[in-house]
Write an enzyme that holds these catalytic residues in place. Sequence first.
Site, short mmCIF file in Angstrom:
data_model
loop_
_atom_site.label_atom_id
_atom_site.label_comp_id
_atom_site.label_asym_id
_atom_site.label_seq_id
_atom_site.Cartn_x
_atom_site.Cartn_y
_atom_site.Cartn_z
N CYS A 14 -61.31 -1.67 -75.80
CA CYS A 14 -60.75 -0.48 -75.30
C CYS A 14 -59.38 -1.91 -75.17
CB CYS A 14 -60.66 -0.50 -73.35
SG CYS A 14 -60.82 -1.61 -72.20
N CYS A 88 -57.60 2.78 -77.52
CA CYS A 88 -56.53 1.16 -78.54
C CYS A 88 -56.01 1.64 -79.68
CB CYS A 88 -57.89 0.40 -78.48
SG CYS A 88 -59.33 0.46 -79.85
N CYS A 92 -57.91 -0.95 -83.89
CA CYS A 92 -59.59 -0.97 -84.24
C CYS A 92 -59.36 -1.01 -85.26
CB CYS A 92 -60.26 -0.29 -83.30
SG CYS A 92 -61.84 -0.69 -83.96
#
Length: 135
Positions: A14, A88, A92
């Site tokens: 996150c 997120c 990522c």
Amino acid sequence: MTTSEPRPTVLFVCVHNAGRSQMAAGWLQHLARDRVEVLSAGSQPADLINPVAVAAMAEVGIDIATEQPKVLTESAVREADVVVTMGCGDACPFFPGKRYEDWALDDPAGQDLTAVRPIRDEIRRRVEALLAELT
């Protein structure tokens, strides 16, 4: 799964690695014991873990108070068999062949314990389903 098979590795990500991903990692470590390698990280890690997340997990007997937010690295993503993202977005790294899941969960940041409990419980439900698939 036999003892000779490698353990699957799950990475929870996150933004701040202070709430949702820490609770998910705590649940998976608690429920899987040593059957799964558990990692967590944040794209922009906070300085400290969310104290309300710590309190919510403590209510169910899981201590995440000593955890520290960690920065998301490419090596952590490479190591993971499953990458679970929680808000997120595109921060990522994506590697072909990895299993990615995006869990839409409310952010516990700034919430009180009453608001965080249902988030904690939903994370447990999702972790239990993931664990059932992996083991």
